[in-house]
Design a protein around this motif. Structure first.
Motif, short mmCIF file in Angstrom:
data_model
loop_
_atom_site.label_atom_id
_atom_site.label_comp_id
_atom_site.label_asym_id
_atom_site.label_seq_id
_atom_site.Cartn_x
_atom_site.Cartn_y
_atom_site.Cartn_z
N PHE A 69 8.27 37.44 27.09
CA PHE A 69 8.86 38.51 26.31
C PHE A 69 7.98 39.75 26.41
N SER A 70 8.61 40.88 26.63
CA SER A 70 7.88 42.14 26.66
C SER A 70 7.94 42.77 25.27
N LYS A 71 7.01 43.67 25.02
CA LYS A 71 6.98 44.34 23.72
C LYS A 71 8.13 45.33 23.62
N SER A 72 8.62 45.50 22.41
CA SER A 72 9.65 46.52 22.20
C SER A 72 8.98 47.89 22.29
N PRO A 73 9.73 48.93 22.55
CA PRO A 73 9.13 50.27 22.64
C PRO A 73 8.40 50.67 21.35
N TYR A 74 8.87 50.23 20.21
CA TYR A 74 8.20 50.56 18.95
C TYR A 74 6.82 49.92 18.88
N GLN A 75 6.68 48.69 19.37
CA GLN A 75 5.38 48.03 19.37
C GLN A 75 4.48 48.61 20.44
N GLU A 76 5.06 48.94 21.58
CA GLU A 76 4.26 49.41 22.71
C GLU A 76 3.66 50.79 22.45
N THR B 247 3.10 52.33 19.36
CA THR B 247 2.79 52.53 17.94
C THR B 247 1.72 53.59 17.74
#
Length: 136
Positions: free
Chosen positions: A112-119, A121
């Motif tokens: 699983f890749s990080k969501s843009p919000y997590q990437e 932050t």
């Protein structure tokens, strides 16, 4: 005719999936789950059985299950089982269906890749705004 039959037999070889009834101790000995095969009016259901039960089946399915390498299995048959051709084909279809059922141990591993919000932050936390057209 013999050569054609040999070629046909080699092309008809199918994998047989075996599983466990309870604990995963030792080698797989039974079918992985309840599976059903149908040919004509004959339906054959293969049900997992505990180790040491043996093959609880009529003559035709018992021979096919022994050749498939299944040691312990309950069977249930409905329809016109006196037509041995359909009975054998339904049993063979049930054996083939052991691989058509997708169980969690056959799932592929997902990364699983990080969501843009997590990437992003850190960027979002700064509150910095992107340059707009009138700023340039």
């Amino acid at each position: 005719a013999i050569r054609g039959a040999i070629i046909n037999a080699k092309l008809s070889v199918v994998p047989v999936r075996r599983g466990y009834w309870g604990n995963k101790i030792g080698t797989p000995h039974t079918v992985p789950c309840k599976v059903t095969g149908k040919c004509g009016s004959t339906r054959v259901r293969l049900i997992p059985a505990p180790r040491g039960t043996g093959l609880v089946a009529a003559g035709v399915p018992k021979k096919l299950l022994m050749m498939a390498g299944i040691d312990d299995c309950y069977t249930s048959a409905t329809g016109q089982t006196a037509t041995l051709g359909n009975f054998a084909k339904a049993t063979f279809q049930a054996i083939v269906n052991t691989y058509s059922y997708l169980t969690p141990d056959m799932w592929s591993a997902n990364t699983f890749s990080k969501s843009p919000y997590q990437e992003f932050t850190d960027f979002l936390a700064k509150g910095a705004s992107l340059p707009t057209a009138h700023d340039v």
